[in-house]
Design a protein around this motif. Sequence first.
Motif, PDB file in Angstrom:
ATOM      1  N   VAL A 148       0.859  -1.176   0.000  1.00 53.09           N
ATOM      2  CA  VAL A 148       0.000   0.000   0.000  1.00 53.09           C
ATOM      3  C   VAL A 148       0.897   1.228   0.000  1.00 53.09           C
ATOM      4  CG1 VAL A 148      -1.774   1.262   1.265  1.00 53.09           C
ATOM      5  CG2 VAL A 148      -1.777  -1.233   1.291  1.00 53.09           C
ATOM      6  N   GLY A 149       0.529   2.201  -0.816  1.00 52.96           N
ATOM      7  CA  GLY A 149       1.268   3.462  -0.865  1.00 52.96           C
ATOM      8  C   GLY A 149       0.296   4.619  -0.986  1.00 52.96           C
ATOM      9  N   PHE A 150       0.707   5.784  -0.494  1.00 51.44           N
ATOM     10  CA  PHE A 150      -0.152   6.956  -0.538  1.00 51.44           C
ATOM     11  C   PHE A 150       0.142   7.749  -1.806  1.00 51.44           C
ATOM     12  CE2 PHE A 150      -1.418  11.313   0.533  1.00 51.44           C
ATOM     13  CZ  PHE A 150      -2.731  11.079   0.911  1.00 51.44           C
ATOM     14  N   ASN A 151      -0.867   7.896  -2.655  1.00 50.87           N
ATOM     15  CA  ASN A 151      -0.738   8.631  -3.908  1.00 50.87           C
ATOM     16  C   ASN A 151      -0.931  10.118  -3.625  1.00 50.87           C
ATOM     17  OD1 ASN A 151      -1.563   9.961  -6.415  1.00 50.87           O
ATOM     18  ND2 ASN A 151      -1.461   7.913  -7.289  1.00 50.87           N
ATOM     19  N   LEU A 152       0.134  10.881  -3.765  1.00 49.19           N
ATOM     20  CA  LEU A 152       0.096  12.310  -3.467  1.00 49.19           C
ATOM     21  C   LEU A 152      -0.826  13.077  -4.411  1.00 49.19           C
ATOM     22  CD1 LEU A 152       3.931  12.742  -2.892  1.00 49.19           C
ATOM     23  CD2 LEU A 152       2.150  12.692  -1.137  1.00 49.19           C
ATOM     24  N   LYS A 153      -0.919  12.625  -5.652  1.00 50.08           N
ATOM     25  CA  LYS A 153      -1.734  13.322  -6.652  1.00 50.08           C
ATOM     26  C   LYS A 153      -3.230  13.193  -6.359  1.00 50.08           C
ATOM     27  CE  LYS A 153      -1.434  13.979 -11.600  1.00 50.08           C
ATOM     28  NZ  LYS A 153      -0.882  13.434 -12.833  1.00 50.08           N
ATOM     29  N   THR A 154      -3.674  11.985  -5.995  1.00 53.16           N
ATOM     30  CA  THR A 154      -5.099  11.754  -5.745  1.00 53.16           C
ATOM     31  C   THR A 154      -5.463  11.886  -4.273  1.00 53.16           C
ATOM     32  OG1 THR A 154      -4.814   9.363  -5.445  1.00 53.16           O
ATOM     33  CG2 THR A 154      -5.260  10.152  -7.695  1.00 53.16           C
ATOM     34  N   GLY A 155      -4.469  11.834  -3.395  1.00 58.40           N
ATOM     35  CA  GLY A 155      -4.731  11.907  -1.959  1.00 58.40           C
ATOM     36  C   GLY A 155      -5.360  10.644  -1.402  1.00 58.40           C
ATOM     37  N   LYS A 156      -5.111   9.509  -2.074  1.00 60.63           N
ATOM     38  CA  LYS A 156      -5.685   8.231  -1.642  1.00 60.63           C
ATOM     39  C   LYS A 156      -4.611   7.156  -1.580  1.00 60.63           C
ATOM     40  CE  LYS A 156     -10.202   9.105  -3.609  1.00 60.63           C
ATOM     41  NZ  LYS A 156     -11.322   8.571  -4.312  1.00 60.63           N
ATOM     42  N   TYR A 157      -4.891   6.141  -0.757  1.00 59.67           N
ATOM     43  CA  TYR A 157      -4.019   4.983  -0.697  1.00 59.67           C
ATOM     44  C   TYR A 157      -4.343   4.073  -1.872  1.00 59.67           C
ATOM     45  CZ  TYR A 157      -2.510   6.221   3.985  1.00 59.67           C
ATOM     46  OH  TYR A 157      -1.956   6.867   5.059  1.00 59.67           O
ATOM     47  N   ILE A 158      -3.294   3.498  -2.475  1.00 61.91           N
ATOM     48  CA  ILE A 158      -3.489   2.556  -3.567  1.00 61.91           C
ATOM     49  C   ILE A 158      -2.722   1.272  -3.260  1.00 61.91           C
ATOM     50  CG2 ILE A 158      -3.953   4.311  -5.318  1.00 61.91           C
ATOM     51  CD1 ILE A 158      -1.049   4.030  -6.266  1.00 61.91           C
ATOM     52  N   VAL A 159      -3.144   0.196  -3.899  1.00 57.39           N
ATOM     53  CA  VAL A 159      -2.549  -1.119  -3.678  1.00 57.39           C
ATOM     54  C   VAL A 159      -1.844  -1.569  -4.950  1.00 57.39           C
ATOM     55  CG1 VAL A 159      -3.055  -3.550  -3.201  1.00 57.39           C
ATOM     56  CG2 VAL A 159      -4.317  -1.756  -1.999  1.00 57.39           C
ATOM     57  N   ARG A 160      -0.680  -2.140  -4.782  1.00 48.47           N
ATOM     58  CA  ARG A 160       0.067  -2.752  -5.878  1.00 48.47           C
ATOM     59  C   ARG A 160       0.634  -4.068  -5.349  1.00 48.47           C
ATOM     60  NH1 ARG A 160      -2.461   0.532  -8.120  1.00 48.47           N
ATOM     61  NH2 ARG A 160      -1.780   2.211  -9.457  1.00 48.47           N
ATOM     62  N   SER A 220       6.130   6.015   1.922  1.00 49.86           N
ATOM     63  CA  SER A 220       4.755   5.675   2.294  1.00 49.86           C
ATOM     64  C   SER A 220       4.396   4.240   1.921  1.00 49.86           C
ATOM     65  CB  SER A 220       3.755   6.633   1.633  1.00 49.86           C
ATOM     66  OG  SER A 220       3.547   6.305   0.265  1.00 49.86           O
ATOM     67  N   ILE A 221       5.261   3.555   1.184  1.00 47.63           N
ATOM     68  CA  ILE A 221       4.975   2.198   0.726  1.00 47.63           C
ATOM     69  C   ILE A 221       5.229   1.198   1.852  1.00 47.63           C
ATOM     70  CG2 ILE A 221       5.577   0.403  -0.936  1.00 47.63           C
ATOM     71  CD1 ILE A 221       6.461   2.705  -2.830  1.00 47.63           C
ATOM     72  N   PRO A 265       4.048  -3.020   3.269  1.00 45.09           N
ATOM     73  CA  PRO A 265       3.299  -4.244   3.007  1.00 45.09           C
ATOM     74  C   PRO A 265       1.885  -4.122   3.583  1.00 45.09           C
ATOM     75  CG  PRO A 265       5.455  -4.749   3.939  1.00 45.09           C
ATOM     76  CD  PRO A 265       5.260  -3.266   4.056  1.00 45.09           C
ATOM     77  N   SER A 266       0.912  -4.673   2.888  1.00 44.46           N
ATOM     78  CA  SER A 266      -0.483  -4.595   3.347  1.00 44.46           C
ATOM     79  C   SER A 266      -0.648  -5.134   4.762  1.00 44.46           C
ATOM     80  CB  SER A 266      -1.404  -5.368   2.394  1.00 44.46           C
ATOM     81  OG  SER A 266      -1.373  -4.781   1.121  1.00 44.46           O
ATOM     82  N   CYS A 267       0.107  -6.191   5.081  1.00 41.44           N
ATOM     83  CA  CYS A 267      -0.008  -6.804   6.403  1.00 41.44           C
ATOM     84  C   CYS A 267       0.486  -5.877   7.513  1.00 41.44           C
ATOM     85  CB  CYS A 267       0.706  -8.150   6.446  1.00 41.44           C
ATOM     86  SG  CYS A 267       2.468  -8.054   6.086  1.00 41.44           S
ATOM     87  N   GLU A 268       1.287  -4.886   7.187  1.00 42.20           N
ATOM     88  CA  GLU A 268       1.730  -3.888   8.171  1.00 42.20           C
ATOM     89  C   GLU A 268       0.840  -2.647   8.136  1.00 42.20           C
ATOM     90  OE1 GLU A 268       3.981  -4.311  10.532  1.00 42.20           O
ATOM     91  OE2 GLU A 268       4.295  -6.338   9.787  1.00 42.20           O
ATOM     92  N   PHE A 269       0.316  -2.320   6.964  1.00 41.18           N
ATOM     93  CA  PHE A 269      -0.532  -1.148   6.782  1.00 41.18           C
ATOM     94  C   PHE A 269      -1.757  -1.177   7.689  1.00 41.18           C
ATOM     95  CE2 PHE A 269      -4.226   0.624   4.468  1.00 41.18           C
ATOM     96  CZ  PHE A 269      -3.857   1.951   4.450  1.00 41.18           C
ATOM     97  N   VAL A 270      -2.304  -2.364   7.943  1.00 47.87           N
ATOM     98  CA  VAL A 270      -3.551  -2.481   8.709  1.00 47.87           C
ATOM     99  C   VAL A 270      -3.352  -2.364  10.216  1.00 47.87           C
ATOM    100  CG1 VAL A 270      -4.722  -3.800   6.919  1.00 47.87           C
ATOM    101  CG2 VAL A 270      -3.463  -5.010   8.703  1.00 47.87           C
TER     102      VAL A 270
END
Length: 106
Positions: free
Chosen positions: A19-31, A45-46, A48-53
Amino acid sequence: MAITSSDICTAADGLSGFVGFNLKTGKYIVRFSEDSFGMDVAEDSIRPSCEFVWAQKNGLVMTLSRECLQILAEQNIHDRLNLNEALLTYLRRTDLPEIAAERHLK
Protein backbone atom coordinates in the motif's frame (compact mmCIF):
# COMPACT_ATOMS: atom_id res chain seq x y z
CA MET A 1 -17.27 -22.27 13.14
CA ALA A 2 -16.38 -19.36 15.42
CA ILE A 3 -13.79 -16.82 14.35
CA THR A 4 -11.40 -15.85 17.12
CA SER A 5 -9.27 -12.75 17.50
CA SER A 6 -6.27 -15.00 16.91
CA ASP A 7 -7.78 -16.07 13.54
CA ILE A 8 -8.28 -12.42 12.63
CA CYS A 9 -4.71 -11.46 13.57
CA THR A 10 -3.32 -14.40 11.59
CA ALA A 11 -5.43 -13.36 8.58
CA ALA A 12 -4.14 -9.78 8.87
CA ASP A 13 -0.56 -11.03 8.91
CA GLY A 14 -1.34 -13.05 5.74
CA LEU A 15 -2.41 -10.06 3.63
CA SER A 16 -0.62 -9.73 0.27
CA GLY A 17 0.51 -6.71 -1.68
CA PHE A 18 1.77 -3.26 -0.82
CA VAL A 19 0.00 0.00 0.00
CA GLY A 20 1.27 3.46 -0.86
CA PHE A 21 -0.15 6.96 -0.54
CA ASN A 22 -0.74 8.63 -3.91
CA LEU A 23 0.10 12.31 -3.47
CA LYS A 24 -1.73 13.32 -6.65
CA THR A 25 -5.10 11.75 -5.75
CA GLY A 26 -4.73 11.91 -1.96
CA LYS A 27 -5.69 8.23 -1.64
CA TYR A 28 -4.02 4.98 -0.70
CA ILE A 29 -3.49 2.56 -3.57
CA VAL A 30 -2.55 -1.12 -3.68
CA ARG A 31 0.07 -2.75 -5.88
CA PHE A 32 1.61 -6.19 -5.85
CA SER A 33 5.18 -5.10 -6.40
CA GLU A 34 7.02 -2.32 -4.58
CA ASP A 35 8.41 -1.17 -7.92
CA SER A 36 5.04 -0.56 -9.60
CA PHE A 37 3.84 2.56 -7.77
CA GLY A 38 5.29 5.30 -9.97
CA MET A 39 6.33 8.86 -9.23
CA ASP A 40 3.10 10.00 -7.52
CA VAL A 41 3.67 7.72 -4.51
CA ALA A 42 6.30 8.71 -1.97
CA GLU A 43 8.67 5.80 -1.43
CA ASP A 44 8.55 6.20 2.36
CA SER A 45 4.76 5.67 2.29
CA ILE A 46 4.98 2.20 0.73
CA ARG A 47 4.29 -0.60 3.23
CA PRO A 48 3.30 -4.24 3.01
CA SER A 49 -0.48 -4.59 3.35
CA CYS A 50 -0.01 -6.80 6.40
CA GLU A 51 1.73 -3.89 8.17
CA PHE A 52 -0.53 -1.15 6.78
CA VAL A 53 -3.55 -2.48 8.71
CA TRP A 54 -1.84 -2.23 12.11
CA ALA A 55 -1.77 1.16 13.87
CA GLN A 56 0.63 2.00 16.69
CA LYS A 57 -1.14 2.35 20.04
CA ASN A 58 1.66 2.43 22.63
CA GLY A 59 4.94 0.58 22.96
CA LEU A 60 4.63 -2.78 21.22
CA VAL A 61 0.82 -2.69 21.36
CA MET A 62 -0.89 -2.06 18.05
CA THR A 63 -4.53 -2.04 16.99
CA LEU A 64 -5.95 -3.72 13.92
CA SER A 65 -7.41 -0.71 12.12
CA ARG A 66 -10.85 -1.18 10.59
CA GLU A 67 -10.30 2.06 8.68
CA CYS A 68 -7.20 0.64 6.96
CA LEU A 69 -8.88 -2.69 6.31
CA GLN A 70 -11.79 -0.81 4.73
CA ILE A 71 -9.35 0.92 2.36
CA LEU A 72 -8.18 -2.52 1.24
CA ALA A 73 -11.73 -3.90 0.97
CA GLU A 74 -12.73 -0.98 -1.28
CA GLN A 75 -10.12 -2.12 -3.82
CA ASN A 76 -12.43 -5.08 -4.65
CA ILE A 77 -9.52 -7.49 -5.10
CA HIS A 78 -10.11 -9.66 -2.04
CA ASP A 79 -8.56 -12.81 -3.54
CA ARG A 80 -5.32 -11.13 -4.59
CA LEU A 81 -5.01 -9.33 -1.25
CA ASN A 82 -5.92 -12.50 0.64
CA LEU A 83 -8.66 -10.50 2.40
CA ASN A 84 -10.56 -13.47 3.79
CA GLU A 85 -13.79 -14.05 5.70
CA ALA A 86 -12.17 -13.58 9.13
CA LEU A 87 -11.14 -10.02 8.20
CA LEU A 88 -14.45 -9.25 6.50
CA THR A 89 -16.31 -10.40 9.62
CA TYR A 90 -14.05 -8.16 11.74
CA LEU A 91 -14.93 -5.23 9.48
CA ARG A 92 -18.65 -5.88 9.89
CA ARG A 93 -18.51 -6.25 13.70
CA THR A 94 -18.26 -2.57 14.59
CA ASP A 95 -20.08 -3.34 17.85
CA LEU A 96 -16.80 -4.83 19.14
CA PRO A 97 -13.68 -2.78 19.90
CA GLU A 98 -10.70 -2.96 17.56
CA ILE A 99 -8.27 -5.75 18.36
CA ALA A 100 -5.19 -4.63 20.28
CA ALA A 101 -2.17 -6.92 20.25
CA GLU A 102 1.48 -6.85 21.17
CA ARG A 103 3.44 -7.45 18.00
CA HIS A 104 7.03 -8.62 17.57
CA LEU A 105 9.12 -8.99 14.43
CA LYS A 106 9.98 -12.58 13.60
